[in-house]
Design an enzyme around this catalytic site. Sequence first.
Site, mmCIF file in Angstrom:
data_model
loop_
_atom_site.group_PDB
_atom_site.id
_atom_site.type_symbol
_atom_site.label_atom_id
_atom_site.label_comp_id
_atom_site.label_asym_id
_atom_site.label_seq_id
_atom_site.Cartn_x
_atom_site.Cartn_y
_atom_site.Cartn_z
ATOM 1 N N CYS A 10 0.833 -1.202 0.000
ATOM 2 C CA CYS A 10 0.000 0.000 0.000
ATOM 3 C C CYS A 10 0.870 1.256 0.000
ATOM 4 C CB CYS A 10 -0.920 -0.025 1.214
ATOM 5 S SG CYS A 10 -1.944 1.437 1.377
ATOM 6 N N CYS A 29 -0.478 4.082 2.154
ATOM 7 C CA CYS A 29 -0.261 3.905 3.597
ATOM 8 C C CYS A 29 1.204 4.142 3.964
ATOM 9 C CB CYS A 29 -0.611 2.484 4.049
ATOM 10 S SG CYS A 29 -2.075 1.766 3.331
ATOM 11 N N ASP A 30 2.113 3.601 3.172
ATOM 12 C CA ASP A 30 3.508 3.518 3.614
ATOM 13 C C ASP A 30 4.500 4.369 2.821
ATOM 14 O OD1 ASP A 30 2.692 1.633 5.489
ATOM 15 O OD2 ASP A 30 2.945 -0.030 4.098
#
Length: 309
Positions: A131, A134-135
């Site tokens: 992701c 997300c990261d």
Amino acid sequence: MENVVIIGTGCAGLTAAIYTARANLNPLVITGMMPGGLLTTTSIVENYPGFPDGIDGYELMTRMQKQAEKFGARVKFGEVESVEVAQRPFTLTVDGEKVSTQTIIIASGAGHRHLGLKSEDLLEKKGVTYCATCDGALPVFRNQPLVVVGGGDSACEEATYLTRFASVVYLVHRRDTLRASKIMAERTLAHPKIKPVWDSVVTEVLDAKLDKVTGVRLKNLKTNAESELACAGVFVAIGHVPNTQLFKGVIDMDDAGYIAPKRGTETNVPGVFVAGDCSDHVYRQAITAAGLGCAAAIDAERYLAKINQ
Ligand code: NAP
């Protein structure tokens, strides 16, 4: 008999639990094998509204569960083994136990498709991620070469997003044309920071011995030539697998296994509702899943009011 059984404890399931609990429906929530869902595998969530400093994915899900329980939701660890929806009340088998219920909210989520490499598993959350949203912004990836694997819209989206942080993004795809929509493919390939690596698969993520990602080993499928590419992160974007096996042949779904709602969150079976990533292959965000969980709870509540008039 239960009023409502919610299958899944990701953002969709727990939001549905908060809403049905506050409607005094005393919901039973079955966690599945991954309590808290995919978000618990993320480190910091920076795009969930209300948390300007970000929030740990695991903590966010723990808080949602607490909030649902505060209003009377019962969260039960377990796995739904079968569902019978041919007649009402519906029957679910949860770890061998029969549960009958008037309504069901399916919020069983989706999993990231994995490459299936041992090194990939060993380095997950240590540079291997699924992701970019997300990261991608984590310090470890800043100004570093990064690898995205895949050739679909997701891979293009991830690669483009990562150009904000990376020094260069290598897009490793197993063929020499992208599966992504034309506009996404053109935009991706035109980006000066994105370098496609065609006809290639990752055969190993390096370096499990160092406990961090230092590169990937690649194999060119046309020439069989092997090579290594240095990078600080590997973003695997080769599709998702909705967790809907259980409902095959019972609840209408598309060819990829995503449950296809008829209207709002209603499925083809009156009294069975769906929310979140198991029915959404487009947005797949925590906040959209939460929104759909809320909608499913409201739909279930209205349905119950109607049949119990
Ligand atoms: P996808 O379209 O199924 O693409 C998956 C990609 O991964 C394909 O290029 C595939 O290669 C590759 N792949 C699959 N298994 C692999 C493996 N084991 N090793 C290496 N490569 C592998 O999945 P997606 O990109 O997640 O998209 C899913 C759906 O959501 C699509 O309908 C897409 O249009 C939609 N979506 C839309 C947007 C948007 O419109 N903004 C954004 C994201 C997703 P092959 O091409 O060779 O099969």
